[in-house]
Design a protein around this motif. Sequence first.
Motif, PDB file in Angstrom:
ATOM      1  N   VAL A 361       0.869  -1.024   0.067  1.00  0.00           N
ATOM      2  CA  VAL A 361      -0.026   0.059   0.165  1.00  0.00           C
ATOM      3  C   VAL A 361       0.958   1.154  -0.145  1.00  0.00           C
ATOM      4  CG1 VAL A 361      -1.691   1.313   1.319  1.00  0.00           C
ATOM      5  CG2 VAL A 361      -2.020  -0.977   1.134  1.00  0.00           C
ATOM      6  N   ILE A 362       1.892   1.307   0.794  1.00  0.00           N
ATOM      7  CA  ILE A 362       2.597   2.535   0.872  1.00  0.00           C
ATOM      8  C   ILE A 362       3.445   2.742  -0.238  1.00  0.00           C
ATOM      9  CG2 ILE A 362       4.545   3.456   2.227  1.00  0.00           C
ATOM     10  CD1 ILE A 362       3.643   2.052   4.786  1.00  0.00           C
ATOM     11  N   ALA A 363       3.807   1.655  -0.859  1.00  0.00           N
ATOM     12  CA  ALA A 363       4.621   1.760  -2.144  1.00  0.00           C
ATOM     13  C   ALA A 363       3.853   2.236  -3.367  1.00  0.00           C
ATOM     14  CB  ALA A 363       5.104   0.349  -2.842  1.00  0.00           C
ATOM     15  N   THR A 364       2.544   1.609  -3.372  1.00  0.00           N
ATOM     16  CA  THR A 364       1.710   2.100  -4.206  1.00  0.00           C
ATOM     17  C   THR A 364       1.236   3.784  -4.024  1.00  0.00           C
ATOM     18  OG1 THR A 364       0.220   0.040  -4.072  1.00  0.00           O
ATOM     19  CG2 THR A 364      -0.854   1.873  -5.213  1.00  0.00           C
ATOM     20  N   VAL A 365       1.311   4.043  -2.909  1.00  0.00           N
ATOM     21  CA  VAL A 365       1.067   5.492  -2.732  1.00  0.00           C
ATOM     22  C   VAL A 365       2.269   6.464  -3.235  1.00  0.00           C
ATOM     23  CG1 VAL A 365       0.956   7.398  -0.891  1.00  0.00           C
ATOM     24  CG2 VAL A 365      -0.444   5.313  -0.665  1.00  0.00           C
ATOM     25  N   ALA A 366       3.394   5.796  -2.828  1.00  0.00           N
ATOM     26  CA  ALA A 366       4.936   6.283  -3.417  1.00  0.00           C
ATOM     27  C   ALA A 366       4.805   6.669  -5.031  1.00  0.00           C
ATOM     28  CB  ALA A 366       6.032   5.777  -2.884  1.00  0.00           C
ATOM     29  N   ALA A 367       4.153   5.277  -5.598  1.00  0.00           N
ATOM     30  CA  ALA A 367       4.323   5.527  -7.180  1.00  0.00           C
ATOM     31  C   ALA A 367       3.266   6.316  -7.616  1.00  0.00           C
ATOM     32  CB  ALA A 367       3.710   3.998  -7.635  1.00  0.00           C
ATOM     33  N   SER A 368       2.132   6.603  -6.786  1.00  0.00           N
ATOM     34  CA  SER A 368       1.168   7.636  -7.455  1.00  0.00           C
ATOM     35  C   SER A 368       1.705   9.111  -7.043  1.00  0.00           C
ATOM     36  CB  SER A 368      -0.104   7.536  -6.540  1.00  0.00           C
ATOM     37  OG  SER A 368      -0.446   6.272  -6.532  1.00  0.00           O
TER      38      SER A 368
END
Length: 376
Positions: A361-368
């Motif tokens: 989830v945190i990596a996804t937010v970072a990618a966004s």
Amino acid sequence: MTFTTLALVVALGLAGPLLALPRRLHLPVILGELIAGIIFGTTGLGILDAEDPIFVFLADMGFALVMFAAGTHVPVRDPAVRGALGAGVVRAALVGVVAAVAGWAVAQAFGIGHGAIYAVLMASSSAAIALPIIDSMRMSGPPVLALTAQIAIADTACIVALPLVIDPGNAARAAVGAVVVAAGAGVMFLILRYLQKTGAQRQVHEVSEERKFTLELRVSLVLVFTLCGVASAMHVSIMLGGFAAGLAVAGVGEPRRVAKQVFAISDGLLAPLFFVWLGARLDLRELGEHPQFILLGLALGVGAVVVHCTTRVIGQPLTHGALAAAQIGVPVAAVTVGSQLGVLVPGEGSAIMLATLCTIVIATVAASRLAAKAPV
């Protein structure tokens, strides 16, 4: 496992693409597949039996191909990436040192003597998650090359280290097994390179394309399953076998047509099946019975991100550190092997998977955030 159950599993796998459909969110496909498995598996409705031997074997095949694809995504032939290895090694080493301290601290805080396991978990990265995100966002430049090298190094190192720390009594056997698998991958690389240099690979390619034999795909699958068989015989996770086979193929360069064929088999059936099975296998009710493991899962997940973000002190952006913290293969192997050996206490496996979801989830937010900053 029946055709009806298989149809249900494949249908549940569609939850991944559906959840990932909004481009602006940059959600990984596996997130929807895991959630679908959780709802229909042990935690939820109990419709899927994750202990079914056929289901387990198909899931193992999917896991092997997921790790094979991750290995082929490592750009080992790219001279620019090889030039960034120095920075990647330094960052991975820094993360490893900090993770060793953090793993010990978490183990002490929760009174569980698994500090070494926690250290490997928090130090790990996932090429299977991070590299496709990097590719899809078309990220480039020296910082991205260093990030790619860092992820590949951390993933490989932790894949090798996990069997050593999860079963210390058989660490020597696991080390020998890892060496045998690595040697097998080396032999495969040499054979593939020889066939490429002599022109035999090109001849096979032309015949296969003309006669529709799919010979290269069949050979790729033989390589994967052979190394996975060696890994199983040597009591090493199939994760290492699949990843090593992927690296061997990446070393000589995987033909684009073969990559598409492997993608079709993996992402079209076996990989979604694996992630649905993984979700179905989790018993998140254990977290309700052992509430302290919710805190353990959050500590491991957030701790992994913090550990990877310590590379900020040597110039890496925080978003890159958070992206490098994404995990899947190592935690899955830890839960699978740990459960088989009886190493994990009740609720600990669910805590590890909760931590994994936190990092994704945190990596996804970072990618966004990276996507929002990228030029249109």
